[in-house]
Design a protein around this motif. Sequence first.
Motif, mmCIF file in Angstrom:
data_model
loop_
_atom_site.group_PDB
_atom_site.id
_atom_site.type_symbol
_atom_site.label_atom_id
_atom_site.label_comp_id
_atom_site.label_asym_id
_atom_site.label_seq_id
_atom_site.Cartn_x
_atom_site.Cartn_y
_atom_site.Cartn_z
ATOM 1 N N VAL A 166 16.445 -67.283 -12.224
ATOM 2 C CA VAL A 166 17.102 -68.596 -12.251
ATOM 3 C C VAL A 166 17.047 -69.270 -10.877
ATOM 4 O O VAL A 166 16.755 -70.461 -10.770
ATOM 5 C CB VAL A 166 18.576 -68.478 -12.726
ATOM 6 N N PHE A 167 17.317 -68.505 -9.816
ATOM 7 C CA PHE A 167 17.526 -69.150 -8.513
ATOM 8 C C PHE A 167 16.331 -69.153 -7.569
ATOM 9 O O PHE A 167 16.102 -70.144 -6.867
ATOM 10 C CB PHE A 167 18.734 -68.510 -7.798
ATOM 11 N N TYR A 170 13.236 -71.736 -8.371
ATOM 12 C CA TYR A 170 13.771 -73.108 -8.435
ATOM 13 C C TYR A 170 14.199 -73.556 -7.033
ATOM 14 O O TYR A 170 13.899 -74.659 -6.590
ATOM 15 C CB TYR A 170 14.956 -73.146 -9.404
ATOM 16 N N THR A 171 14.897 -72.670 -6.338
ATOM 17 C CA THR A 171 15.378 -73.021 -4.990
ATOM 18 C C THR A 171 14.212 -73.198 -4.024
ATOM 19 O O THR A 171 14.227 -74.096 -3.176
ATOM 20 C CB THR A 171 16.361 -71.938 -4.498
ATOM 21 N N GLN A 174 12.964 -76.589 -4.787
ATOM 22 C CA GLN A 174 13.898 -77.657 -4.422
ATOM 23 C C GLN A 174 14.051 -77.791 -2.908
ATOM 24 O O GLN A 174 14.166 -78.888 -2.380
ATOM 25 C CB GLN A 174 15.260 -77.376 -5.075
ATOM 26 N N TRP A 175 14.116 -76.649 -2.216
ATOM 27 C CA TRP A 175 14.462 -76.673 -0.787
ATOM 28 C C TRP A 175 13.361 -76.153 0.131
ATOM 29 O O TRP A 175 13.494 -76.227 1.365
ATOM 30 C CB TRP A 175 15.736 -75.837 -0.536
ATOM 31 N N VAL A 186 25.425 -74.444 -1.880
ATOM 32 C CA VAL A 186 24.466 -75.181 -2.719
ATOM 33 C C VAL A 186 24.191 -74.404 -4.011
ATOM 34 O O VAL A 186 24.337 -74.947 -5.114
ATOM 35 C CB VAL A 186 23.163 -75.468 -1.936
ATOM 36 N N ARG A 189 27.039 -74.202 -6.511
ATOM 37 C CA ARG A 189 27.308 -75.309 -7.439
ATOM 38 C C ARG A 189 27.019 -74.902 -8.884
ATOM 39 O O ARG A 189 27.519 -75.511 -9.821
ATOM 40 C CB ARG A 189 26.405 -76.509 -7.087
ATOM 41 N N VAL A 190 26.142 -73.895 -9.038
ATOM 42 C CA VAL A 190 25.747 -73.470 -10.384
ATOM 43 C C VAL A 190 26.036 -71.974 -10.521
ATOM 44 O O VAL A 190 25.114 -71.153 -10.577
ATOM 45 C CB VAL A 190 24.251 -73.767 -10.630
ATOM 46 N N TYR A 200 27.220 -77.659 -18.388
ATOM 47 C CA TYR A 200 26.748 -77.486 -17.008
ATOM 48 C C TYR A 200 27.910 -77.563 -16.034
ATOM 49 O O TYR A 200 27.865 -76.983 -14.958
ATOM 50 C CB TYR A 200 25.721 -78.576 -16.676
ATOM 51 N N ASN A 298 15.517 -76.791 -16.899
ATOM 52 C CA ASN A 298 15.122 -76.355 -15.553
ATOM 53 C C ASN A 298 13.957 -75.386 -15.666
ATOM 54 O O ASN A 298 14.016 -74.437 -16.469
ATOM 55 C CB ASN A 298 16.293 -75.649 -14.859
ATOM 56 N N THR A 300 12.550 -72.604 -14.037
ATOM 57 C CA THR A 300 13.037 -71.708 -12.990
ATOM 58 C C THR A 300 12.036 -70.611 -12.612
ATOM 59 O O THR A 300 12.267 -69.898 -11.633
ATOM 60 C CB THR A 300 14.367 -71.057 -13.422
ATOM 61 N N ARG A 307 12.725 -79.793 -12.720
ATOM 62 C CA ARG A 307 13.367 -79.942 -14.036
ATOM 63 C C ARG A 307 12.809 -81.147 -14.768
ATOM 64 O O ARG A 307 12.244 -82.055 -14.155
ATOM 65 C CB ARG A 307 14.883 -80.082 -13.874
ATOM 66 N N TYR A 343 18.430 -85.556 -0.566
ATOM 67 C CA TYR A 343 19.313 -84.398 -0.373
ATOM 68 C C TYR A 343 19.469 -84.054 1.099
ATOM 69 O O TYR A 343 18.487 -83.785 1.793
ATOM 70 C CB TYR A 343 18.747 -83.152 -1.075
ATOM 71 N N TYR A 378 26.439 -83.425 1.042
ATOM 72 C CA TYR A 378 25.958 -83.241 -0.334
ATOM 73 C C TYR A 378 27.126 -83.523 -1.276
ATOM 74 O O TYR A 378 27.833 -82.629 -1.696
ATOM 75 C CB TYR A 378 25.501 -81.794 -0.481
HETATM 76 N N1 UDP Z 1 19.697 -73.847 -8.795
HETATM 77 C C1 UDP Z 1 18.710 -72.944 -9.128
HETATM 78 N N2 UDP Z 1 18.332 -72.859 -10.439
HETATM 79 C C2 UDP Z 1 18.876 -73.625 -11.407
HETATM 80 C C3 UDP Z 1 19.881 -74.539 -11.055
HETATM 81 C C4 UDP Z 1 20.254 -74.643 -9.731
HETATM 82 O O1 UDP Z 1 18.178 -72.257 -8.279
HETATM 83 O O2 UDP Z 1 18.483 -73.489 -12.578
HETATM 84 C C5 UDP Z 1 20.109 -73.911 -7.368
HETATM 85 C C6 UDP Z 1 19.149 -74.768 -6.532
HETATM 86 O O3 UDP Z 1 19.121 -74.252 -5.224
HETATM 87 C C7 UDP Z 1 19.816 -76.114 -6.594
HETATM 88 C C8 UDP Z 1 21.283 -75.740 -6.516
HETATM 89 O O4 UDP Z 1 21.382 -74.524 -7.271
HETATM 90 O O5 UDP Z 1 19.424 -76.951 -5.530
HETATM 91 C C9 UDP Z 1 22.268 -76.753 -7.016
HETATM 92 O O6 UDP Z 1 21.887 -77.135 -8.319
HETATM 93 P P1 UDP Z 1 22.375 -78.517 -8.957
HETATM 94 O O7 UDP Z 1 21.890 -78.576 -10.351
HETATM 95 O O8 UDP Z 1 23.823 -78.673 -8.716
HETATM 96 O O9 UDP Z 1 21.593 -79.582 -8.054
HETATM 97 P P2 UDP Z 1 21.467 -81.172 -8.176
HETATM 98 O O10 UDP Z 1 21.793 -81.558 -9.585
HETATM 99 O O11 UDP Z 1 22.407 -81.720 -7.155
HETATM 100 O O12 UDP Z 1 20.027 -81.392 -7.850
#
Ligand code: UDP
Length: 398
Positions: A166-167, A170-171, A174-175, A186, A189-190, A200, A298, A300, A307, A343, A378
């Motif tokens: 999952v993380f 995706y991370t 994203q980052w 960060v 949040r999930v 969600y 997502n 992942t 997404r 972001y 954020y």
């Molecule tokens: N995240 C992840 N996998 C997911 C959802 C979230 O790794 O399926 C991590 C990722 O680092 C992301 C963070 O959790 O930037 C926060 O997710 P959120 O959906 O809150 O981000 P936003 O909607 O602000 O882009």
Amino acid sequence: MSIRQGLPEDFNPQSYDAIVVGAGYAGAVCARRLAEACGNKVAIIERRPHIGGNAYDYLDEAGILVHKYGPHIYHTTNERVHEYLSRFTEWTDYSHKVLANIHGTFMPVPFNHRSLKLAFGEERGEALYQKLVATFGKDKKVPIMELRSKNDPDLEEIADYVYENVFLHYTMKQWGKTPDQIDPAVTGRVPVFVGDDERYFPQAPHQGMPKEGYTKLFENMLNHDLIDVFLGVDVRDLLKVSETSVSVCDKPYGGEVVYTGALDELFGYDLGALPYRTVDMVFETMDVDDFQPATTVNYTVSENFTRITEFKKMTGQVVPGKTTILREYSRTYIPGVGETPYYVINEPQNQELYKKYRKRVSGVLNFHVVGRLAEYRYYDMDGVVASALELSDELIHN
Ligand code: UDP
Ligand code: FAD
């Protein structure tokens, strides 16, 4: 109230009690409160051709309501924010749901009771779930980084699976970094959700979509006799901020200035640029009723985008035979070339740099910063509204 493109030739800042930069949540809330509570005449200067900031929505060519700057779902636990925004819109009862596409299986995110059974099978999934309940309690949220730190083979098994599937990827998309390398708030949040709530935003008492869209919400908020909005105007062409004072159109300005843009940009990045991630938003309209099994899926473990969001599922709009989706590709933001700084990257050295810019304006008593960019934070929409309500409380009671 007026909303117009550009500044009139005879624009006179001195005829306004306050100037607000930016027509997103931060700016619109401050403008409305200054107009309403203080009887201030307010000019809003916005460089985009529309109001609403990043929450702006519009009908695309297929007649589908889409969010230009990425999917926005309203959710809050803050009663004051909810009450305030509810003056300007009614809400649908939409609850946001997200599925992760993990090697072709769609699992709920936040990872929950059902996700565990999909990942580990009915029996093992249930046993692991019971372990989570015994450890953390039912209906609890457990951040992945906290779960990873537990020294227990069952919990490690869950943590490893969720981290990897999952993380991690995706991370990275994203980052550009792994979850260990970014602010734990960060990924927090999930969190993993120890329960059956598939939303969600589990447990958020207020969630939904503005019934007529976000842009309409902003139109209503800005609909006040004392507010004039000037679109398509970059305030850097008018506003100069020195160590102690502000000038607008080359004359000292003594009214309040509420600034919701980026501070580094205002000063020409002269202390260095604050880092951000930007996102390439790629929309596609297809001749089908329905594209995917949830509003947001997502990706992942695969793909370059993070997404896909299908807007009709979020707004509840009925448009037979067509649907519009959005793919989000995250990447490094390049300052000074017109990209959108989406972001904030919350790292200590970036906060240090931000503090230097912030210190620079701290002696300018009529210059106030608020919002996701100006505070380099954020924030979700409700956090920005809360911050703008606080700032406007101060300005009103001064
Ligand atoms: N995240 C992840 N996998 C997911 C959802 C979230 O790794 O399926 C991590 C990722 O680092 C992301 C963070 O959790 O930037 C926060 O997710 P959120 O959906 O809150 O981000 P936003 O909607 O602000 O882009
Ligand atoms: P903005 O909306 O960015 O408004 C600032 C305004 O200032 C802009 O319109 C800008 O053009 C203007 N401006 C800047 N500089 C100047 C200048 N020099 N001259 C004139 N005008 C200027 N929050 C949620 O609660 N739920 C969600 O689902 C959600 N999804 C999101 C998805 C994405 C991809 C992103 C990036 C954010 C999301 N958010 C979400 C957060 C939400 O977008 C923000 O919290 C909120 O819009 C910030 O409002 P703001 O007024 O601070 O900033």
